[in-house]
Each structure stands twice: as structure tokens, then as C-alpha cells.
Design a protein around this motif. Structure first.
Motif, PDB file in Angstrom:
ATOM      1  N   PRO A 215       0.842  -1.204   0.000  1.00  0.00           N
ATOM      2  CA  PRO A 215       0.000   0.000   0.000  1.00  0.00           C
ATOM      3  C   PRO A 215       0.878   1.255   0.000  1.00  0.00           C
ATOM      4  CG  PRO A 215      -0.042  -1.054   2.148  1.00  0.00           C
ATOM      5  CD  PRO A 215       0.735  -1.965   1.237  1.00  0.00           C
ATOM      6  N   PHE A 216       0.340   2.316  -0.543  1.00  0.00           N
ATOM      7  CA  PHE A 216       1.058   3.588  -0.551  1.00  0.00           C
ATOM      8  C   PHE A 216       1.234   4.028   0.895  1.00  0.00           C
ATOM      9  CE2 PHE A 216       1.663   8.135  -1.391  1.00  0.00           C
ATOM     10  CZ  PHE A 216       2.540   8.058  -2.460  1.00  0.00           C
ATOM     11  N   PRO A 217       2.446   4.380   1.309  1.00  0.00           N
ATOM     12  CA  PRO A 217       2.690   4.734   2.721  1.00  0.00           C
ATOM     13  C   PRO A 217       1.839   5.920   3.182  1.00  0.00           C
ATOM     14  CG  PRO A 217       4.755   4.472   1.513  1.00  0.00           C
ATOM     15  CD  PRO A 217       3.648   4.443   0.500  1.00  0.00           C
ATOM     16  N   VAL A 218       1.159   5.746   4.292  1.00  0.00           N
ATOM     17  CA  VAL A 218       0.285   6.787   4.832  1.00  0.00           C
ATOM     18  C   VAL A 218       1.083   8.047   5.162  1.00  0.00           C
ATOM     19  CG1 VAL A 218      -1.224   7.395   6.766  1.00  0.00           C
ATOM     20  CG2 VAL A 218      -1.388   5.127   5.715  1.00  0.00           C
ATOM     21  N   ALA A 219       2.263   7.877   5.741  1.00  0.00           N
ATOM     22  CA  ALA A 219       3.081   9.046   6.093  1.00  0.00           C
ATOM     23  C   ALA A 219       3.451   9.849   4.847  1.00  0.00           C
ATOM     24  CB  ALA A 219       4.341   8.603   6.830  1.00  0.00           C
ATOM     25  N   LEU A 220       3.761   9.155   3.764  1.00  0.00           N
ATOM     26  CA  LEU A 220       4.106   9.841   2.519  1.00  0.00           C
ATOM     27  C   LEU A 220       2.877  10.532   1.933  1.00  0.00           C
ATOM     28  CD1 LEU A 220       6.126  10.594   0.363  1.00  0.00           C
ATOM     29  CD2 LEU A 220       5.769   8.349  -0.683  1.00  0.00           C
ATOM     30  N   ALA A 221       1.732   9.894   2.008  1.00  0.00           N
ATOM     31  CA  ALA A 221       0.489  10.502   1.511  1.00  0.00           C
ATOM     32  C   ALA A 221       0.178  11.782   2.300  1.00  0.00           C
ATOM     33  CB  ALA A 221      -0.666   9.513   1.617  1.00  0.00           C
ATOM     34  N   CYS A 222       0.371  11.749   3.603  1.00  0.00           N
ATOM     35  CA  CYS A 222       0.128  12.937   4.443  1.00  0.00           C
ATOM     36  C   CYS A 222       1.126  14.042   4.101  1.00  0.00           C
ATOM     37  CB  CYS A 222       0.226  12.578   5.925  1.00  0.00           C
ATOM     38  SG  CYS A 222      -1.123  11.516   6.490  1.00  0.00           S
ATOM     39  N   PHE A 223       2.382  13.661   3.937  1.00  0.00           N
ATOM     40  CA  PHE A 223       3.407  14.640   3.563  1.00  0.00           C
ATOM     41  C   PHE A 223       3.041  15.306   2.229  1.00  0.00           C
ATOM     42  CE2 PHE A 223       7.205  15.602   1.070  1.00  0.00           C
ATOM     43  CZ  PHE A 223       7.813  16.537   1.885  1.00  0.00           C
ATOM     44  N   LEU A 224       2.663  14.514   1.244  1.00  0.00           N
ATOM     45  CA  LEU A 224       2.286  15.056  -0.066  1.00  0.00           C
ATOM     46  C   LEU A 224       1.090  15.992   0.043  1.00  0.00           C
ATOM     47  CD1 LEU A 224       2.740  11.910  -2.310  1.00  0.00           C
ATOM     48  CD2 LEU A 224       4.117  13.991  -2.334  1.00  0.00           C
ATOM     49  N   ALA A 225       0.101  15.609   0.827  1.00  0.00           N
ATOM     50  CA  ALA A 225      -1.085  16.449   1.000  1.00  0.00           C
ATOM     51  C   ALA A 225      -0.696  17.801   1.608  1.00  0.00           C
ATOM     52  CB  ALA A 225      -2.112  15.746   1.878  1.00  0.00           C
ATOM     53  N   MET A 226       0.192  17.785   2.593  1.00  0.00           N
ATOM     54  CA  MET A 226       0.625  19.045   3.212  1.00  0.00           C
ATOM     55  C   MET A 226       1.406  19.908   2.225  1.00  0.00           C
ATOM     56  SD  MET A 226       1.614  18.014   7.159  1.00  0.00           S
ATOM     57  CE  MET A 226       3.083  17.168   6.654  1.00  0.00           C
TER      58      MET A 226
ATOM     59  N   SER B 294      15.507  13.832  -2.720  1.00  0.00           N
ATOM     60  CA  SER B 294      16.229  12.605  -2.362  1.00  0.00           C
ATOM     61  C   SER B 294      16.417  12.414  -0.864  1.00  0.00           C
ATOM     62  CB  SER B 294      17.597  12.601  -3.044  1.00  0.00           C
ATOM     63  OG  SER B 294      18.338  13.716  -2.621  1.00  0.00           O
ATOM     64  N   TRP B 295      16.159  13.436  -0.035  1.00  0.00           N
ATOM     65  CA  TRP B 295      16.336  13.259   1.398  1.00  0.00           C
ATOM     66  C   TRP B 295      15.276  12.354   1.976  1.00  0.00           C
ATOM     67  CZ3 TRP B 295      12.154  14.707   4.190  1.00  0.00           C
ATOM     68  CH2 TRP B 295      11.315  15.685   3.664  1.00  0.00           C
ATOM     69  N   MET B 296      14.212  12.093   1.207  1.00  0.00           N
ATOM     70  CA  MET B 296      13.157  11.198   1.708  1.00  0.00           C
ATOM     71  C   MET B 296      13.580   9.753   1.491  1.00  0.00           C
ATOM     72  SD  MET B 296       9.796  13.113   0.295  1.00  0.00           S
ATOM     73  CE  MET B 296       8.745  11.947   1.112  1.00  0.00           C
ATOM     74  N   ASN B 297      13.476   8.922   2.487  1.00  0.00           N
ATOM     75  CA  ASN B 297      13.822   7.520   2.361  1.00  0.00           C
ATOM     76  C   ASN B 297      12.613   6.789   1.776  1.00  0.00           C
ATOM     77  OD1 ASN B 297      14.697   4.934   2.537  1.00  0.00           O
ATOM     78  ND2 ASN B 297      14.910   4.906   4.760  1.00  0.00           N
ATOM     79  N   LEU B 298      12.737   6.342   0.516  1.00  0.00           N
ATOM     80  CA  LEU B 298      11.603   5.713  -0.156  1.00  0.00           C
ATOM     81  C   LEU B 298      11.731   4.194  -0.210  1.00  0.00           C
ATOM     82  CD1 LEU B 298      11.271   8.283  -3.053  1.00  0.00           C
ATOM     83  CD2 LEU B 298       9.914   8.141  -0.974  1.00  0.00           C
ATOM     84  N   ASP B 299      12.762   3.658   0.365  1.00  0.00           N
ATOM     85  CA  ASP B 299      12.935   2.201   0.316  1.00  0.00           C
ATOM     86  C   ASP B 299      12.271   1.521   1.496  1.00  0.00           C
ATOM     87  OD1 ASP B 299      14.424   2.350  -2.019  1.00  0.00           O
ATOM     88  OD2 ASP B 299      16.274   2.711  -0.882  1.00  0.00           O
TER      89      ASP B 299
END
Length: 131
Positions: free
Chosen positions: A89-100, A126-131
Motif C-alpha cells: 500500500p502507498f505509505p500513509v506518512a508519505l500521503a500525508c506529507f504530499l497532501a501538506m 532525495s532526502w526522503m527515504n523511499l525504500d
């Protein structure tokens, strides 16, 4: 087409840039060329931390190009595809970050016509850890 490049100025100062160029096959399409130039005009009129800056627009070998700020990272399409490929699933934390971050764009002047937002335009540094 988008390329990585280096802008070299006086005294050898260098800056990484992205070069966005209209494909030769699209140069004969007046609507596409107009859309490309409109995107450049609109983007050059905006100054916001979440919008890539355009440094220059020009023509080389009969094709228009934009010299743009280089954002080192992945675009949203790539991140979403990675999530799908890994069947996660798409990471919730990343979805919240994108929304903000997208909400910050709401403060832009309303008189500017905004283009349709495309997921490949949304870059994740690139500072975001996407792995």
C-alpha cells in the motif's frame, strides 16, 4: 525529453540543471508547442518552494527547450509504481506529507490559470527515504 546537464557560467561556476525539450515529432504540432510555451510562461511567473524554477527558455536545432532547476529525487509516478510493483500500500506518512506540500500551493495567486497537475511533475527530493 528530459536530460541532466550542467550550466557553466563565468569563472567556471557550475550548476546542475534539467533540460526539458520538445520531441522532434511534436514540433510540428502547434497545440503541443503552445502548451509547452504556456507551461514555461506560467512556471516562470511563479515563485514557490514547491515549484521547480525555470532558468531559461530557448531554441536549439529547431526545438524549444527549458533549462530548469534540477530536483534530485523521484517523481510521484515512480513512487506510486514502486508501491504497485512491490504490492504494498502507498505509505500513509508519505500521503500525508504530499497532501501538506500540495496544500502549500493553494496560496498562489488565484488570477493565474493553473495547468492540470500531473504526477510526473511532483518531485520528491532525495532526502526522503523511499525504500
Amino acid at each position: 525529453e528530459i536530460y541532466r546537464a550542467v550550466s557553466i557560467s563565468i569563472e567556471g561556476f557550475e550548476k546542475p540543471v534539467a533540460i526539458k525539450r520538445i520531441l522532434p515529432s511534436k514540433m510540428q504540432d502547434p497545440q503541443f508547442v503552445a502548451m509547452f510555451l504556456d507551461e514555461a510562461r506560467l512556471t516562470m511567473a511563479l515563485n514557490h518552494a514547491n515549484i521547480v524554477q525555470i532558468y531559461d527558455i530557448g531554441q536549439a536545432d529547431g526545438a524549444y527547450f527549458l533549462a530548469m532547476e534540477m530536483v534530485d529525487g523521484w517523481n510521484l509516478r515512480r513512487v506510486m509504481q514502486l508501491s504497485l510493483d512491490q504490492n504494498k500500500p502507498f505509505p500513509v506518512a508519505l500521503a500525508c506529507f504530499l497532501a501538506m506540500e500540495l496544500a502549500k500551493l493553494l496560496v498562489l495567486p488565484r488570477e493565474l490559470e493553473s495547468p492540470q497537475v500531473k504526477d510526473e511533475w511532483l518531485a520528491l527530493s532525495s532526502w526522503m527515504n523511499l525504500d
